[in-house]
Design a protein around this motif. Structure first.
Motif, PDB file in Angstrom:
ATOM      1  N   MET A 126      16.011 -13.310  -4.291  1.00  0.00           N
ATOM      2  CA  MET A 126      15.038 -14.391  -4.176  1.00  0.00           C
ATOM      3  C   MET A 126      13.605 -13.943  -4.446  1.00  0.00           C
ATOM      4  O   MET A 126      12.823 -14.684  -5.052  1.00  0.00           O
ATOM      5  N   LEU A 127      13.247 -12.751  -3.959  1.00  0.00           N
ATOM      6  CA  LEU A 127      11.846 -12.345  -3.913  1.00  0.00           C
ATOM      7  C   LEU A 127      11.655 -10.884  -4.308  1.00  0.00           C
ATOM      8  O   LEU A 127      12.414 -10.011  -3.871  1.00  0.00           O
ATOM      9  N   GLU A 128      10.638 -10.622  -5.113  1.00  0.00           N
ATOM     10  CA  GLU A 128      10.166  -9.255  -5.307  1.00  0.00           C
ATOM     11  C   GLU A 128       8.974  -9.043  -4.387  1.00  0.00           C
ATOM     12  O   GLU A 128       8.305 -10.001  -3.986  1.00  0.00           O
ATOM     13  N   GLU A 129       8.673  -7.771  -4.046  1.00  0.00           N
ATOM     14  CA  GLU A 129       7.681  -7.515  -3.015  1.00  0.00           C
ATOM     15  C   GLU A 129       6.902  -6.237  -3.302  1.00  0.00           C
ATOM     16  O   GLU A 129       7.381  -5.344  -4.007  1.00  0.00           O
ATOM     17  N   MET A 130       5.706  -6.156  -2.737  1.00  0.00           N
ATOM     18  CA  MET A 130       4.953  -4.904  -2.718  1.00  0.00           C
ATOM     19  C   MET A 130       4.254  -4.751  -1.380  1.00  0.00           C
ATOM     20  O   MET A 130       3.955  -5.744  -0.701  1.00  0.00           O
ATOM     21  N   TYR A 131       4.021  -3.506  -0.979  1.00  0.00           N
ATOM     22  CA  TYR A 131       3.225  -3.175   0.194  1.00  0.00           C
ATOM     23  C   TYR A 131       1.956  -2.485  -0.279  1.00  0.00           C
ATOM     24  O   TYR A 131       2.021  -1.564  -1.109  1.00  0.00           O
ATOM     25  N   VAL A 132       0.812  -2.896   0.253  1.00  0.00           N
ATOM     26  CA  VAL A 132      -0.468  -2.231   0.021  1.00  0.00           C
ATOM     27  C   VAL A 132      -0.952  -1.753   1.390  1.00  0.00           C
ATOM     28  O   VAL A 132      -1.237  -2.578   2.268  1.00  0.00           O
ATOM     29  N   TYR A 133      -1.068  -0.454   1.586  1.00  0.00           N
ATOM     30  CA  TYR A 133      -1.298   0.121   2.914  1.00  0.00           C
ATOM     31  C   TYR A 133      -2.772   0.037   3.279  1.00  0.00           C
ATOM     32  O   TYR A 133      -3.663   0.329   2.467  1.00  0.00           O
ATOM     33  N   THR A 134      -3.011  -0.367   4.526  1.00  0.00           N
ATOM     34  CA  THR A 134      -4.372  -0.612   5.002  1.00  0.00           C
ATOM     35  C   THR A 134      -4.442  -0.352   6.498  1.00  0.00           C
ATOM     36  O   THR A 134      -3.416  -0.153   7.152  1.00  0.00           O
ATOM     37  N   HIS A 135      -5.653  -0.300   7.055  1.00  0.00           N
ATOM     38  CA  HIS A 135      -5.854  -0.022   8.468  1.00  0.00           C
ATOM     39  C   HIS A 135      -5.220   1.315   8.872  1.00  0.00           C
ATOM     40  O   HIS A 135      -4.665   1.457   9.950  1.00  0.00           O
ATOM     41  N   MET A 136      -5.305   2.304   7.983  1.00  0.00           N
ATOM     42  CA  MET A 136      -4.719   3.615   8.216  1.00  0.00           C
ATOM     43  C   MET A 136      -5.760   4.707   7.956  1.00  0.00           C
ATOM     44  O   MET A 136      -5.681   5.435   6.966  1.00  0.00           O
ATOM     45  N   PRO A 137      -6.761   4.835   8.833  1.00  0.00           N
ATOM     46  CA  PRO A 137      -7.792   5.846   8.604  1.00  0.00           C
ATOM     47  C   PRO A 137      -7.206   7.259   8.643  1.00  0.00           C
ATOM     48  O   PRO A 137      -6.232   7.513   9.348  1.00  0.00           O
ATOM     49  N   PRO A 138      -7.793   8.203   7.867  1.00  0.00           N
ATOM     50  CA  PRO A 138      -7.321   9.588   7.885  1.00  0.00           C
ATOM     51  C   PRO A 138      -7.410  10.161   9.295  1.00  0.00           C
ATOM     52  O   PRO A 138      -8.303   9.774  10.057  1.00  0.00           O
ATOM     53  N   PRO A 139      -6.498  11.060   9.658  1.00  0.00           N
ATOM     54  CA  PRO A 139      -5.446  11.660   8.820  1.00  0.00           C
ATOM     55  C   PRO A 139      -4.132  10.891   8.861  1.00  0.00           C
ATOM     56  O   PRO A 139      -3.091  11.438   8.516  1.00  0.00           O
ATOM     57  N   GLY A 140      -4.149   9.635   9.286  1.00  0.00           N
ATOM     58  CA  GLY A 140      -2.918   8.873   9.407  1.00  0.00           C
ATOM     59  C   GLY A 140      -2.181   8.717   8.086  1.00  0.00           C
ATOM     60  O   GLY A 140      -2.790   8.637   7.017  1.00  0.00           O
ATOM     61  N   PHE A 141      -0.873   8.682   8.173  1.00  0.00           N
ATOM     62  CA  PHE A 141      -0.040   8.450   7.003  1.00  0.00           C
ATOM     63  C   PHE A 141       1.295   7.883   7.460  1.00  0.00           C
ATOM     64  O   PHE A 141       1.600   7.831   8.659  1.00  0.00           O
ATOM     65  N   GLY A 142       2.090   7.454   6.499  1.00  0.00           N
ATOM     66  CA  GLY A 142       3.431   6.960   6.785  1.00  0.00           C
ATOM     67  C   GLY A 142       4.388   7.440   5.725  1.00  0.00           C
ATOM     68  O   GLY A 142       3.996   8.097   4.751  1.00  0.00           O
ATOM     69  N   ILE A 143       5.651   7.119   5.904  1.00  0.00           N
ATOM     70  CA  ILE A 143       6.672   7.409   4.903  1.00  0.00           C
ATOM     71  C   ILE A 143       7.375   6.100   4.571  1.00  0.00           C
ATOM     72  O   ILE A 143       7.843   5.394   5.462  1.00  0.00           O
TER      73      ILE A 143
END
Length: 279
Positions: free
Chosen positions: A185-202
């Motif tokens: 039904m849907l294609e999607e993207m994530y744009v990462y925000t509210h993640m000041p350094p040194p924060g990160f995700g996987i």
């Protein structure tokens, strides 16, 4: 409509699905279109204005457009309509529009768009209204998966393809859990925000549950695309993972439904976590 097996039979490639540092420029910059990515409809641009670059003009042609104000305040002109957006306010803009943005200080705007055949009206979405609506703003998940979910451009907005919102996890938590997919039904993207350094995700994106095709570190300003496949992510301990999510329906209007997902079978006992949005 495609079956689950048919949309998951093609692996997810890294090429055309990972974009870095989309928040380190001034003015308006288009980062993602069907011409340079795996998307069929969905586009993404970032608009960053300040005293040195206070205004920008563009036309959206045959695309409907959603603007989400991430920081500051911006004055928006769409034809004869003029209004201001503050932090987390959004606007849906009709295809074929002439658009001007201007700030008196600084602002950071995420722009999502998708081609449409039909015309839908200009609609302004105030975050104050979203956060008071339990079907648009709710806490999802449980232990280790708690996140704050905001549907900014959803069933509250009449549109053809676009859906968009903001999700922010608790520190160290998973989001988009249990893993789900909605590629028929849907294609999607994530744009990462509210993640000041040194924060990160996987971020994971996969059709192969035994050997995930894509697992990548993500930081503030990065973007990862989900043309298909399951797409959970996790924040680093002591830090949050936050992201704008934007989706485009494959069939205009008909497929534009948030929360209709296929949960990875091994985790289907717990539900999707998105049930509140269906109320």
């Amino acid at each position: 409509m495609s079956t689950l097996s048919s949309v998951l039979n093609e692996p997810v490639a890294r090429e055309g699905n990972v974009f870095r540092k989309t928040n380190v420029h001034k003015g308006r910059k288009v980062f993602i279109t069907p011409a340079n990515s795996s998307m069929k409809h969905l586009c993404y641009a970032r608009i960053i204005l300040d005293a040195s670059t206070p205004k920008v003009h563009f036309d959206n042609g045959n695309e409907e457009t959603g603007l989400i104000c991430l920081q500051g305040e911006v004055e928006v002109s769409v034809g004869k309509d003029r209004f201001k957006l503050g932090e987390r306010d959004s606007v849906y803009i009709t295809r074929g529009s002439s658009i001007d943005l201007e700030t008196r200080a600084s602002t950071d705007i995420a722009e999502f768009s998708a081609d449409v055949d039909n015309v839908y009206p200009l609609q302004i979405v105030r975050y104050s209204d979203v956060k008071d609506d339990k079907a648009l703003h709710f806490v999802a998940g449980g232990a280790a998966t708690t996140r704050d979910l905001n549907i900014l451009i959803g069933k509250n907005v009449q549109a053809g393809r676009l859906l968009a919102g903001l999700t922010i996890s608790e520190p160290g938590n998973w989001t988009s859990w249990p893993p789900h997919e909605h590629a028929a039904m849907l294609e999607e993207m994530y744009v990462y925000t509210h993640m000041p350094p040194p924060g990160f995700g996987i971020q994971f994106v996969y059709t192969d549950r035994e050997e995930p095709e894509l697992a990548t570190i993500v930081r503030d300003g990065d973007a990862v695309l989900m043309p298909r496949g399951y797409h959970p992510n996790v924040a680093a301990p002591g830090h949050r993972i936050g992201f704008l999510w934007a989706m485009a329906a494959h069939r205009e209007t008909e497929d534009r439904q948030f929360g209709v997902v296929n949960v990875q079978p091994e985790f289907s006992q717990s539900g999707s976590g998105l049930e509140a949005s269906r109320k």
